[in-house]
Structure formats: C-alpha cells, structure tokens
Write a protein that holds these residues in place. Structure first.
Motif, PDB file in Angstrom:
ATOM      1  N   THR A   1     -66.529 -61.504 -37.852  1.00 19.58           N
ATOM      2  CA  THR A   1     -66.499 -61.950 -39.017  1.00 19.58           C
ATOM      3  C   THR A   1     -68.141 -61.261 -39.529  1.00 19.58           C
ATOM      4  OG1 THR A   1     -65.458 -63.852 -38.608  1.00 19.58           O
ATOM      5  CG2 THR A   1     -66.761 -64.063 -40.721  1.00 19.58           C
TER       6      THR A   1
ATOM      7  N   GLY B   1     -70.211 -60.010 -47.364  1.00 22.06           N
ATOM      8  CA  GLY B   1     -70.784 -59.870 -48.528  1.00 22.06           C
ATOM      9  C   GLY B   1     -72.258 -59.539 -48.985  1.00 22.06           C
TER      10      GLY B   1
ATOM     11  N   VAL C   1     -64.339 -65.017 -23.058  1.00 26.80           N
ATOM     12  CA  VAL C   1     -64.537 -66.281 -22.486  1.00 26.80           C
ATOM     13  C   VAL C   1     -63.138 -67.168 -22.719  1.00 26.80           C
ATOM     14  CG1 VAL C   1     -65.737 -68.553 -22.998  1.00 26.80           C
ATOM     15  CG2 VAL C   1     -66.808 -66.365 -23.564  1.00 26.80           C
TER      16      VAL C   1
ATOM     17  N   GLY D   1     -61.172 -63.815 -45.745  1.00 27.48           N
ATOM     18  CA  GLY D   1     -61.767 -63.270 -46.758  1.00 27.48           C
ATOM     19  C   GLY D   1     -61.813 -61.806 -46.814  1.00 27.48           C
TER      20      GLY D   1
ATOM     21  N   LEU E   1     -71.715 -69.053 -45.537  1.00 25.56           N
ATOM     22  CA  LEU E   1     -73.170 -68.636 -45.731  1.00 25.56           C
ATOM     23  C   LEU E   1     -73.473 -68.167 -44.248  1.00 25.56           C
ATOM     24  CD1 LEU E   1     -74.478 -71.215 -48.196  1.00 25.56           C
ATOM     25  CD2 LEU E   1     -74.053 -68.643 -48.568  1.00 25.56           C
TER      26      LEU E   1
HETATM   27  C1  LIG Z   1     -65.221 -61.736 -46.914  1.00 28.96           C
HETATM   28  C2  LIG Z   1     -66.540 -62.427 -46.588  1.00 28.96           C
HETATM   29  C3  LIG Z   1     -67.611 -62.317 -47.244  1.00 28.96           C
HETATM   30  C4  LIG Z   1     -68.961 -63.166 -46.641  1.00 28.96           C
HETATM   31  N1  LIG Z   1     -69.867 -62.801 -47.460  1.00 28.96           N
HETATM   32  C5  LIG Z   1     -71.064 -63.588 -46.874  1.00 28.96           C
HETATM   33  C6  LIG Z   1     -72.345 -63.515 -47.643  1.00 28.96           C
HETATM   34  O1  LIG Z   1     -72.409 -62.799 -48.571  1.00 28.96           O
HETATM   35  N2  LIG Z   1     -73.731 -64.165 -47.251  1.00 28.96           N
HETATM   36  C7  LIG Z   1     -73.244 -64.918 -46.189  1.00 28.96           C
HETATM   37  O2  LIG Z   1     -74.293 -65.564 -45.931  1.00 28.96           O
HETATM   38  N3  LIG Z   1     -72.180 -64.856 -45.513  1.00 28.96           N
HETATM   39  C8  LIG Z   1     -71.083 -64.316 -45.646  1.00 28.96           C
HETATM   40  N4  LIG Z   1     -69.997 -64.564 -45.196  1.00 28.96           N
HETATM   41  C9  LIG Z   1     -69.856 -65.648 -44.113  1.00 28.96           C
HETATM   42  C10 LIG Z   1     -70.334 -64.801 -42.854  1.00 28.96           C
HETATM   43  O3  LIG Z   1     -70.049 -63.507 -42.472  1.00 28.96           O
HETATM   44  C11 LIG Z   1     -69.989 -65.699 -41.606  1.00 28.96           C
HETATM   45  O4  LIG Z   1     -70.362 -66.895 -41.735  1.00 28.96           O
HETATM   46  C12 LIG Z   1     -70.716 -65.127 -40.323  1.00 28.96           C
HETATM   47  O5  LIG Z   1     -70.404 -63.694 -40.126  1.00 28.96           O
HETATM   48  C13 LIG Z   1     -70.223 -65.940 -39.072  1.00 28.96           C
HETATM   49  O6  LIG Z   1     -70.839 -65.521 -38.116  1.00 28.96           O
HETATM   50  P1  LIG Z   1     -70.687 -65.882 -36.510  1.00 28.96           P
HETATM   51  O7  LIG Z   1     -71.690 -65.006 -35.642  1.00 28.96           O
HETATM   52  O8  LIG Z   1     -70.526 -67.627 -36.612  1.00 28.96           O
HETATM   53  O9  LIG Z   1     -69.083 -65.445 -36.135  1.00 28.96           O
HETATM   54  P2  LIG Z   1     -68.649 -64.116 -35.913  1.00 28.96           P
HETATM   55  O10 LIG Z   1     -69.483 -62.973 -36.268  1.00 28.96           O
HETATM   56  O11 LIG Z   1     -67.249 -64.112 -36.157  1.00 28.96           O
HETATM   57  O12 LIG Z   1     -69.278 -64.123 -34.367  1.00 28.96           O
HETATM   58  C14 LIG Z   1     -68.422 -64.626 -33.040  1.00 28.96           C
HETATM   59  C15 LIG Z   1     -68.213 -63.706 -32.125  1.00 28.96           C
HETATM   60  O13 LIG Z   1     -67.418 -64.350 -31.161  1.00 28.96           O
HETATM   61  C16 LIG Z   1     -66.778 -63.677 -30.254  1.00 28.96           C
HETATM   62  N5  LIG Z   1     -65.468 -64.361 -29.759  1.00 28.96           N
HETATM   63  C17 LIG Z   1     -64.645 -65.286 -30.116  1.00 28.96           C
HETATM   64  N6  LIG Z   1     -64.067 -65.664 -29.189  1.00 28.96           N
HETATM   65  C18 LIG Z   1     -64.198 -65.090 -28.137  1.00 28.96           C
HETATM   66  C19 LIG Z   1     -63.849 -65.241 -26.746  1.00 28.96           C
HETATM   67  N7  LIG Z   1     -62.789 -65.984 -26.378  1.00 28.96           N
HETATM   68  N8  LIG Z   1     -64.440 -64.729 -25.743  1.00 28.96           N
HETATM   69  C20 LIG Z   1     -65.530 -63.769 -26.080  1.00 28.96           C
HETATM   70  N9  LIG Z   1     -66.049 -63.909 -27.379  1.00 28.96           N
HETATM   71  C21 LIG Z   1     -65.305 -64.471 -28.338  1.00 28.96           C
HETATM   72  C22 LIG Z   1     -66.237 -62.527 -31.414  1.00 28.96           C
HETATM   73  O14 LIG Z   1     -65.904 -61.290 -30.832  1.00 28.96           O
HETATM   74  C23 LIG Z   1     -67.445 -62.448 -32.272  1.00 28.96           C
HETATM   75  O15 LIG Z   1     -68.322 -61.274 -32.108  1.00 28.96           O
HETATM   76  C24 LIG Z   1     -68.760 -63.624 -45.427  1.00 28.96           C
HETATM   77  C25 LIG Z   1     -67.530 -63.899 -44.946  1.00 28.96           C
HETATM   78  C26 LIG Z   1     -66.480 -63.078 -45.265  1.00 28.96           C
HETATM   79  C27 LIG Z   1     -65.298 -63.140 -44.499  1.00 28.96           C
END
Ligand SMILES: Cc1cc2nc3c(=O)[nH]c(=O)nc-3n(C[C@H](O)[C@H](O)[C@H](O)COP(=O)(O)OP(=O)(O)OC[C@H]3O[C@@H](n4cnc5c(N)ncnc54)[C@H](O)[C@@H]3O)c2cc1C
Length: 415
Positions: free
Chosen positions: A39, A44, A224, A279, A387
C-alpha cells in the motif's frame, strides 16, 4: 531488547528506524522482495494534517447510499457476503455521530501534527530526499454545499491546532496558478501552508537503507504464517520462504502488516477491526509544456488528491470496499484521468499514465491502533487508513516510546 517487526511498509520501516535509534536489536520481515511494495507503493503522496476529517462523519451514510452501484463512485460499498465487512460497517456507522467525529478528528490531528514534526526532524537529521515539496496543501471545492461544510470543518481543525485557512476561488488560483483554466468551476478552497508532499515509496526504501546502516536486519521474501502464543505471551512467529519454514523468536513483536494485520490476529482470538479500502492512483510523466500543479491539492468532492513528484504528477483517491481484491478496474482508472483533464486541460503529458491500486488498512474511525495489545509482548502499529504516510513517523516514534517504557507525547488508541 530483540524486536521483530512484521511488515516493511512505510509504518513498519518507520517503526524500525525509531526502535533502532532507541538501541533495540531490530529485524523486519516482509513477503515482498523490498520495502514499500504494497500500500505504500504509489499513494497520494500527501503529508496532510489538513485531511484529518475521517470518512466516518455525519454526512457519510447518505453520501455512500447515493453513490451505491455507481462504478465510478468516490466511495463504493460493493454488496457481498463478508462478515468482516458487516462487522466493520456497523462499527463505521457508530463513528458517524457528530460527537464521535469530533473526538476522532482531535486524535487524528494530534498524531498527524506530531508525525509531520517527526518527519521534518528526521529529514534534517538524515538529509533523506524523496521528491518532497513543502508548499502546503490546497483543498478546492466545486460544490457550494461541500464548501460550506468545509468552512465548518476548518474551524474544528483550527481548534485542534491544524492551521487550515479558508480561501476564495481567486486565492486558490493565486496559490496554484495551474488552476487558472479551472477557475470557473471553483467556489472556494482552504489552504494549509505547513502541509507537505513527497513520494512515500521512495522515502520508505531510502529509510530502509538508512535503517540497514543503523544495524536493522531485513528479511524479504519471507511470509509470516502464524503468531504462536503461550501463557499470554507470543513465543514465536512461524515464517516461510520459498525453500524453508522456521520459527523466529524475539522479546517483542510489532504487527505492521497494513490491511493484512487482522488475518494474523484472528488465530490469537483478537478481532482487529481493520478492513481493506481499495484506492487507485495514476502517475503521469510531465512534459516541458505541462501546466500541472506544484502545490499539493485535494479535490474534495471527487475525493482525489494531486501531488507533484519531480517531473511526475500523482493523482490518487477513491475508496472501494471489496475485500482483498487488487484488480485494476478500468472505469475507476479512467475516472481519475477524466477529472484531471477537467481541472488541468493543458496537462500535456509526456507519456501514458501508470495506474496502480492499493488497500488502505482502514479502521472504522480512521484512528490507527498503536500500542501494546492484550498479549503482553505483542504490539500493534496498524490501521492508518487514508493517512498512513502522514502518520508513519509519529506512529513509529510513539511506538518506540511505548516499548521503551516512556510516555508518548500524544494520546494513542489500541485494542
Ligand atoms: C490510493 C491511495 C492513496 C493514498 N494517499 C495517501 C496520502 O496522500 N497520504 C497519506 O498519508 N496516506 C495515503 N494513503 C494511505 C497510505 O498509503 C497507507 O495508510 C500506508 O501505506 C499504510 O502503510 P502500512 O505500512 O501500514 O501498510 P503497507 O504499506 O501495506 O505495508 C504492510 C507490509 O506488510 C507486508 N505483509 C502483509 N502480509 C504479510 C505476511 N503475511 N507476511 C509478510 N509480509 C506481509 C506487505 O508486503 C507490506 O509490505 C493512500 C492509500 C491509497 C491506497
């Protein structure tokens, strides 16, 4: 302390940075071949405290109903048999009262402000570069009703410390001259000078490299499979690569698996109300003659954001509740392009757009879960929804405080 972080998205990598700085021995596990490939890949790009109003607000239920069944709807609930979605939707509705919305905005603004400051400090300390721009975020409105609701929302945001100022349509064009052709559409806007933008994937991968030089180990292409609990503590994590299965052991474990976090928590008997909200984004290469914004922008009515990333324009937004489906829907991709051409008719791209979709890890309130779970050595840093990029550094820093036994500077929520 030996700490295993599950997930190398922007949230997991930021957690690793602050935990390593606090002196812990950190290992990050991810199923992908590098950091930031799910994600956090092409979001954005906005560091937007000004975007603190959650989807769950008093206007949301009627708006979502009116968009039902429209393939290009900004917020689309696809009716399907999914108990997790029913449970999540019920909790979402309960967050839509004025009182809950206000409380959620207060907590989101506090975390987002703290996080923006942490990001600025990290940037000053490391000189990390990720196509960042510090030109503020401009929200524009083309519907008078949306605009007057936004004027009220800005008052609440200012009360909680986010300096989101209402501006006229002419002021919008003065702040971002690329809006000149769209001037007849605009009814007004608001501008948050302190907000920023930048490429989240680039940041995540460069921060992962910096973590590596600070002693953090990364184990990629490692899935995992299960968290094992004994006597109220996690005793190990079972992981699998293409060739081996093994159990990894640490003193503490951090779940930062984005939308996939609840799937692993289920076997521990913990219902984590995080649901994937799909998204879309389009990244357009710009030409010398492109008339494109350099100030990050939000088109509130269409739930779209625009960020300038060097010679590229990123457009992102819309939300679709359809489980873990990551197929690209061409109608929704074209809806982004259609609106972009409408607002910026002289965009003159240098090539074709790159489309992408990702699953926002959404909680019903849009407030993430950060802190110790009811299992004593299991910590959560997940559910950052719309966010996650904005809140990543603050979430990592606050979690490091909690694990280190210090009181975090802001109020956080956990299960
Ligand atoms: C279209 C869109 C626009 C956005 N725009 C914005 C913005 O402008 N500003 C903002 O602040 N936020 C924005 N966001 C939100 C933001 O991108 C997310 O909230 C953020 O990327 C989440 O990060 P994360 O590290 O929690 O998740 P992720 O980036 O999904 O990281 C989770 C990780 O866990 C790993 N994983 C999952 N399951 C397993 C498993 N079983 N074993 C090993 N690894 C695993 C995945 O490979 C991944 O690398 C947007 C999101 C979208 C979709």
């Amino acid at each position: 302390m030996k700490i295993l972080i599950l997930g190398a998205g922007v949230v997991g990598v930021s957690s690793a940075w602050y935990l390593a700085k606090a002196g812990h021995e950190v290992t990050v596990i991810d199923r992908q071949p590098a950091a930031g490939l799910e994600t956090s890949f092409a979001n954005g790009g906005q560091i937007s405290v000004s975007h603190a109003e959650p989807w769950s607000n008093p206007h949301a239920p009627l708006r979502a109903l009116s968009w039902m069944g429209r393939e290009d709807a900004p917020l689309l609930f696809r009716l399907r048999w999914d108990p997790a979605l029913f449970d999540w939707s019920w909790r979402f509705l309960r967050e839509c009262t004025s009182a809950r919305t206000r409380e959620n905005i207060r907590d989101i603004v506090a975390l987002a402000l703290y996080s923006r400051n942490q990001l600025q400090t990290l940037r000053a300390d490391t000189a990390i570069e990720y196509d960042q721009l510090e030109r503020g975020i401009l929200h524009v409105y083309t519907d008078p009703k949306e605009f007057s609701a936004a004027v009220e929302a800005s008052k609440v945001l200012r009360e909680f410390g986010c300096d989101r100022r209402t501006v006229s349509a002419d002021e919008c064009v003065a702040i971002e001259p690329a809006l000149k052709a769209a001037r007849p559409l605009l009814v007004g806007g608001d501008y948050t000078r302190e907000d920023e933008s930048g490429d989240a994937r680039c940041f995540t991968q460069k921060l992962a490299a910096l973590c590596g030089t600070s002693g953090v180990s990364f184990r990629y292409e490692t899935c995992v499979e299960k968290l094992m609990a004994t006597d109220g503590r996690i005793s190990g994590v079972s992981v699998k690569t293409s060739s081996v299965s093994e159990t990894l052991v640490a003193d503490a474990y951090v779940v930062a698996l984005g939308s996939y976090s609840p799937l692993l928590m289920r076997s521990l008997g913990i219902n984590l109300p995080v649901y994937p909200a799909k998204g879309y984004s389009a990244t357009i290469p710009l030409s010398e003659s492109s008339v494109a914004p350099t100030v990050a922008m939000t088109d509130d009515g269409h739930k779209l954001v625009f960020s300038r990333l060097g010679q590229r324009l990123r457009i992102a937004g819309t939300a679709e509740f359809n489980g873990y489906n990551t197929e690209l829907n061409s109608v929704r991709c074209q809806a982004l392009m259609h609106r972009t051409k409408h607002l910026f008719p002289e965009l003159n791209p240098a090539g074709e757009p790159e489309f992408w979709c990702g699953l926002r890890p959404s909680t019903p309130s849009n407030v993430p879960y950060i802190g110790r779970s009811r299992i004593s050595n299991l910590y959560l840093n997940t559910g950052h929804g719309t966010l996650g990029w904005t809140m990543a550094c603050g979430s990592g820093a606050a979690l490091s405080d909690i694990i280190g036994g210090r009181k975090p500077e802001i109020r956080l929520r956990c299960l």
